[in-house]
Write an enzyme that holds these catalytic residues in place. Structure first.
Site, PDB file in Angstrom:
ATOM      1  N   CYS A   6       5.179  82.602 -38.454  1.00  0.00           N
ATOM      2  CA  CYS A   6       4.946  83.046 -36.675  1.00  0.00           C
ATOM      3  C   CYS A   6       5.623  82.539 -35.624  1.00  0.00           C
ATOM      4  O   CYS A   6       5.947  81.082 -36.369  1.00  0.00           O
ATOM      5  CB  CYS A   6       3.483  82.437 -36.629  1.00  0.00           C
ATOM      6  N   ASP A 122      -8.551  80.964 -37.523  1.00  0.00           N
ATOM      7  CA  ASP A 122      -7.835  79.480 -37.410  1.00  0.00           C
ATOM      8  C   ASP A 122      -8.488  78.042 -36.991  1.00  0.00           C
ATOM      9  O   ASP A 122      -9.675  78.201 -36.770  1.00  0.00           O
ATOM     10  CB  ASP A 122      -7.447  79.807 -35.658  1.00  0.00           C
TER      11      ASP A 122
END
Length: 196
Positions: A6, A122
């Protein structure tokens, strides 16, 4: 092991991620040092073969803004990071793209709970790049979910063993400076994740 890289902003880093075998590539279209414009995301995404998922990352933007940026960038997935209500996912369902929900381990850990296709679990402080107690989520998330937060080539195998995710997602762990990716670290991360 499904691998997402990412926060890519440069053609060479996109090429490195594709060549390393990444399954998904994320472009940040929200407030961040890794932010790109929809126009640049489109340019970078055009380099990505169809079998690799191109993901636009958003955090807090209204669904109409997300829709417009996703269409302009020509991306195949939308990632909503943080506390987005179910309505935000419902509002984007007709786009026909993969919907990704990302949040801390304290959120609902059932993939599909908000009609998303993929879930990212996360760190307690998302985007901090700090390792956290990955084992705390072992056995809790259900479905297609990725582990994120503090991962890098040196610890991704340990994190996979601790949490047993379906996939992993990395950004700062393959950087040499904030927002600056390293092709070697990208390759090392994908290899370490797959070897785990």
């Amino acid at each position: 092991m499904y691998v997402k890289i990412c926060g890519l902003r440069e053609p060479g880093h996109v090429t490195a991620a594709v060549e390393a075998g990444a399954d998904a590539i994320g472009f940040v279209l929200t407030r961040s040092s890794r932010r790109v414009t929809p126009a640049l995301a489109r340019e970078l995404a055009s380099m990505v073969p169809p079998h690799v998922l191109t993901v636009g990352v958003f955090a807090g933007e209204p669904s109409e803004e997300v829709r417009a940026a996703t269409l302009e960038a020509g991306l195949r997935a939308v990632q909503l990071h943080g506390d987005h209500p179910h309505e935000d996912f419902t509002a984007l369902k007709d786009l026909g793209v993969t919907l990704v929900r990302a949040g801390a381990a304290s959120t609902d850990l059932r993939c599909g709970a908000l009609d998303e296709d993929l879930l990212i679990v996360d760190a307690p402080r998302p985007g901090s790049g700090e390792p956290w107690d990955w084992a705390a989520v072992r056995g809790r998330p259900a479905g297609r979910w990725m582990l994120a937060g503090g991962l890098d080539p040196s610890n991704v195998a340990e994190a996979i063993a601790a949490a047993r995710p379906w996939g992993v997602d990395v950004s700062s762990g393959v950087e040499v400076a904030p927002g600056v990716k390293d092709p070697g670290l990208i390759r090392d991360f994908v290899t370490a994740a797959r070897d785990a």
